[in-house]
Design an enzyme around this catalytic site. Structure first.
Site, mmCIF file in Angstrom:
data_model
loop_
_atom_site.group_PDB
_atom_site.id
_atom_site.type_symbol
_atom_site.label_atom_id
_atom_site.label_comp_id
_atom_site.label_asym_id
_atom_site.label_seq_id
_atom_site.Cartn_x
_atom_site.Cartn_y
_atom_site.Cartn_z
ATOM 1 N N GLN A 24 0.812 -1.225 0.000
ATOM 2 C CA GLN A 24 0.000 0.000 0.000
ATOM 3 C C GLN A 24 0.841 1.268 0.000
ATOM 4 O O GLN A 24 0.349 2.344 -0.378
ATOM 5 C CB GLN A 24 -0.926 -0.001 1.212
ATOM 6 N N ARG A 81 4.110 -0.040 12.924
ATOM 7 C CA ARG A 81 3.711 -1.349 12.419
ATOM 8 C C ARG A 81 3.773 -1.317 10.913
ATOM 9 O O ARG A 81 3.127 -0.484 10.271
ATOM 10 C CB ARG A 81 2.297 -1.713 12.887
ATOM 11 N N HIS A 125 0.897 -9.344 4.852
ATOM 12 C CA HIS A 125 -0.207 -8.382 4.697
ATOM 13 C C HIS A 125 -0.691 -8.419 3.253
ATOM 14 O O HIS A 125 -0.631 -7.444 2.502
ATOM 15 C CB HIS A 125 0.252 -6.975 5.084
ATOM 16 N N ASN A 169 -1.949 -10.680 8.703
ATOM 17 C CA ASN A 169 -2.893 -9.575 8.859
ATOM 18 C C ASN A 169 -4.255 -9.996 8.297
ATOM 19 O O ASN A 169 -4.376 -10.246 7.087
ATOM 20 C CB ASN A 169 -2.408 -8.322 8.117
ATOM 21 N N GLU A 170 -5.253 -10.087 9.149
ATOM 22 C CA GLU A 170 -6.641 -10.272 8.749
ATOM 23 C C GLU A 170 -6.874 -11.476 7.834
ATOM 24 O O GLU A 170 -7.286 -11.330 6.666
ATOM 25 C CB GLU A 170 -7.165 -8.993 8.097
ATOM 26 N N ASN A 297 -7.918 -5.238 14.650
ATOM 27 C CA ASN A 297 -8.172 -4.129 13.734
ATOM 28 C C ASN A 297 -9.657 -3.808 13.811
ATOM 29 O O ASN A 297 -10.467 -4.705 13.578
ATOM 30 C CB ASN A 297 -7.814 -4.513 12.289
ATOM 31 N N TYR A 299 -12.844 -1.130 12.702
ATOM 32 C CA TYR A 299 -13.304 -0.024 11.855
ATOM 33 C C TYR A 299 -14.756 0.331 12.052
ATOM 34 O O TYR A 299 -15.137 1.504 12.004
ATOM 35 C CB TYR A 299 -13.016 -0.336 10.382
ATOM 36 N N GLU A 357 -4.941 -1.699 14.160
ATOM 37 C CA GLU A 357 -5.452 -0.727 13.184
ATOM 38 C C GLU A 357 -6.756 -0.133 13.665
ATOM 39 O O GLU A 357 -7.618 -0.855 14.154
ATOM 40 C CB GLU A 357 -5.716 -1.377 11.807
ATOM 41 N N TRP A 405 -4.487 3.666 11.859
ATOM 42 C CA TRP A 405 -4.433 3.366 10.432
ATOM 43 C C TRP A 405 -4.880 4.610 9.704
ATOM 44 O O TRP A 405 -6.041 5.010 9.811
ATOM 45 C CB TRP A 405 -5.325 2.185 10.021
ATOM 46 N N TRP A 413 -6.258 -0.747 -1.588
ATOM 47 C CA TRP A 413 -6.572 -1.981 -2.300
ATOM 48 C C TRP A 413 -7.430 -1.730 -3.533
ATOM 49 O O TRP A 413 -7.053 -0.873 -4.353
ATOM 50 C CB TRP A 413 -7.169 -3.008 -1.316
HETATM 51 N N1 LIG Z 1 -17.993 -5.393 5.598
HETATM 52 N N2 LIG Z 1 -17.242 -4.924 6.273
HETATM 53 N N3 LIG Z 1 -16.625 -4.480 7.032
HETATM 54 C C1 LIG Z 1 -15.392 -4.067 7.438
HETATM 55 C C2 LIG Z 1 -14.371 -5.129 7.226
HETATM 56 C C3 LIG Z 1 -13.051 -4.438 7.236
HETATM 57 C C4 LIG Z 1 -12.097 -5.265 6.433
HETATM 58 N N4 LIG Z 1 -11.000 -4.434 5.973
HETATM 59 C C5 LIG Z 1 -10.079 -4.036 6.802
HETATM 60 O O1 LIG Z 1 -10.126 -4.237 7.976
HETATM 61 C C6 LIG Z 1 -8.906 -3.322 6.193
HETATM 62 C C7 LIG Z 1 -7.686 -3.358 6.946
HETATM 63 C C8 LIG Z 1 -6.392 -3.699 6.232
HETATM 64 O O2 LIG Z 1 -5.459 -4.309 7.123
HETATM 65 C C9 LIG Z 1 -5.727 -2.453 5.637
HETATM 66 O O3 LIG Z 1 -4.715 -2.863 4.738
HETATM 67 C C10 LIG Z 1 -6.779 -1.574 4.963
HETATM 68 O O4 LIG Z 1 -6.159 -0.501 4.283
HETATM 69 C C11 LIG Z 1 -7.705 -1.058 6.068
HETATM 70 C C12 LIG Z 1 -8.729 -0.050 5.536
HETATM 71 O O5 LIG Z 1 -9.637 -0.705 4.680
HETATM 72 C C13 LIG Z 1 -8.389 -2.175 6.783
#
Ligand SMILES: N=[N+]=NCCCCNC(=O)[C@@H]1[C@H]2[C@H](O)[C@@H](O)[C@H](O)[C@@H](CO)[C@@H]12
Length: 451
Positions: A24, A81, A125, A169-170, A297, A299, A357, A405, A413
């Site tokens: 990113q 991070r 990631h 990551n996620e 993380n 949001y 995040e 974040w 993305w």
């Molecule tokens: N439906 N729905 N709901 C929300 C689900 C959120 C999933 N996306 C994330 O958490 C990404 C995480 C990522 O690490 C980062 O690389 C991204 O830039 C951030 C911002 O987008 C966040």
């Protein structure tokens, strides 16, 4: 500033940081012997990323990291991070080592340590080496070995001086976005593949933790997950069941195996015929290798109703009209962060947590005409979420730190550069960084260790 009579003080030693990810922000995806990743391929595939944006330049962080570290220091950040691009250090993902790639990340770590900023490294990631995807990527059971070998290489290179590591990551986004819905690299759309990828992600995580223990590296290793609390739209049995399916699919699918050694029972219903037979006990034991900390993380939340047309969990979010939403259409709901953190403590025990995040995308202009650049909504949202973290700590949750974040506006993305999450504005035409007001607000919180 805060509206409270008394400041909201954070525990002594609370870690204040900011986060990014390699694809990113770095740019220069093929420089100095690096191999392509699946995101290099994906972004160069017409139609996959908004406006045809790619990570070819991004924030040029691969070359400008000394300047960015100076900016981190000016804000008083105590930790950074960031992620390693696997295909910089292993261009084919396995076998041949690219020393120039290892040397780059050693320079970044040493520059951070010199600036008094603790590195927090994410090994994966989302940017899988393309050569591994050619061998099936997350669908190939060998990927747990490939990941363990990559992790071992990084622990041997940097394990003597990096205090915090995470494996993935996620994983939910990797499987759901990359294999279930196909909106993220590698762009597949199959419930069968998503279930297989999810299992291999968990196995790779466990093998990565085992590799960390075997390497003798100092520091602590964790897993980073995105958690989104699910609230039922009504108390009807259908909505309550849908809410449990949604919670199992996003929030328990990875934490239950890693922290409890079991699979959320609703997943067989969510995946249906795509849900594999019970995994071998020895694989579940690898997945459950104990971690030192959990990265959360956060949001947004979702209010859930039953929806037979919503695949695969047959549940959908009810729009919260009237609430403040970000440019990514996420409801701003700070209370959800407090609820999520107390949910983790109550379900899995009080393991150390870092908010790895949290942030928000609101409109900022392409070029910043003033410094600091006003960003009232992001500043307000930051303060409210920090208060939510403070409330969770007050409720007994062992939160050790918080990473905003993101440090920089960056490639969001498939949204391309259209969404800006940065504390620092990036003018992509000139690469000029400009502090936003939220950066200065964050710096004031860090200086006081209080809101
Ligand atoms: N439906 N729905 N709901 C929300 C689900 C959120 C999933 N996306 C994330 O958490 C990404 C995480 C990522 O690490 C980062 O690389 C991204 O830039 C951030 C911002 O987008 C966040």
């Amino acid at each position: 500033m805060n509206a409270h009579a008394d400041p909201l003080r954070f525990p002594p030693g609370f870690v204040w940081g900011a986060a990014t990810a390699a694809y990113q922000v770095e740019g220069s995806p093929l420089a100095d012997g690096a191999g392509p990743s699946i995101w290099h391929r994906f972004s160069h595939t017409p139609g996959r990323v908004r406006d045809g944006d790619t990570g070819d330049v991004a924030c040029d962080h691969y070359r400008r990291y000394p300047e960015d570290i100076a900016l981190m220091r000016s804000l008083g950040l105590q930790s950074y991070r960031f992620s390693i691009a696997w295909s910089r250090v292993l261009p084919e993902g396995r076998g041949r080592i690219n020393q120039a790639g290892l040397d780059h990340y050693a320079r970044v770590v040493d520059a951070l340590l010199e600036a008094g900023i603790a590195p927090n490294i994410t090994l994966y990631h989302w940017d899988l080496p393309a050569a591994l995807d050619d061998r099936g990527g997350w669908l190939n059971p060998d990927i747990a070995d490939w990941f363990a070998d990559y992790a071992t290489l990084m622990f041997r290179t940097l394990g003597d001086r990096v205090p915090l590591w995470s494996t993935l990551n996620e994983p939910w986004v990797v499987a759901d976005g990359g294999y279930m819905h196909g909106v993220l690299a590698p762009g597949h759309r199959s419930a069968f593949e998503a279930a297989i990828a999810a299992h291999h992600l968990l196995l790779a995580h466990g093998r990565g933790v085992q590799a960390f223990r075997a390497s003798g590296a100092r520091g602590q290793i964790g897993l980073v997950v995105n958690l989104e609390p699910k609230y039922p739209a009504s108390h009807s049995p259908a909505d309550l069941a849908a809410t449990l399916r949604a919670e199992a699919y996003m929030n328990r699918q990875y934490l239950d195996p890693v922290l409890r050694g079991t699979h959320a029972e609703e997943l067989a219903e969510v995946f249906g015929e795509a849900w594999p037979a019970p995994r071998p006990a020895e694989q579940m034991a690898v997945i459950r290798e104990p971690i030192d900390w959990l990265g959360v993380n956060y949001y947004t939340r979702s209010v859930v109703r039953a929806d037979e047309s919503a695949w695969p969990q047959r549940a959908s979010a009810v729009p919260q009209r009237g609430a403040l939403h970000t440019e990514t259409a996420w409801e701003v709901y700070p209370r959800g962060l407090t609820d999520t953190l107390t949910w983790v403590k109550n379900r899995y025990g009080n393991l150390p947590i870092y908010i790895t995040e949290n942030g928000s995308a609101f409109f900022d202009p392409p070029s910043a005409e003033v410094d600091p650049l006003p960003d009232p909504l992001r500043t307000q949202t930051l303060h409210k979420h920090l208060a939510a973290v403070h409330a969770a700590i007050g409720a007994g949750v062992d939160v050790r730190g918080y990473y905003a974040w993101s440090l920089l506006d960056n490639l969001e993305w498939a949204h391309g550069y259209s969404k800006r999450f940065g504390l620092l504005h990036v003018d992509y035409a000139t690469q000029r960084r400009t502090r936003k007001a939220s950066a200065l607000a964050y710096a004031a919180v860090i200086a006081a260790n209080a809101l």
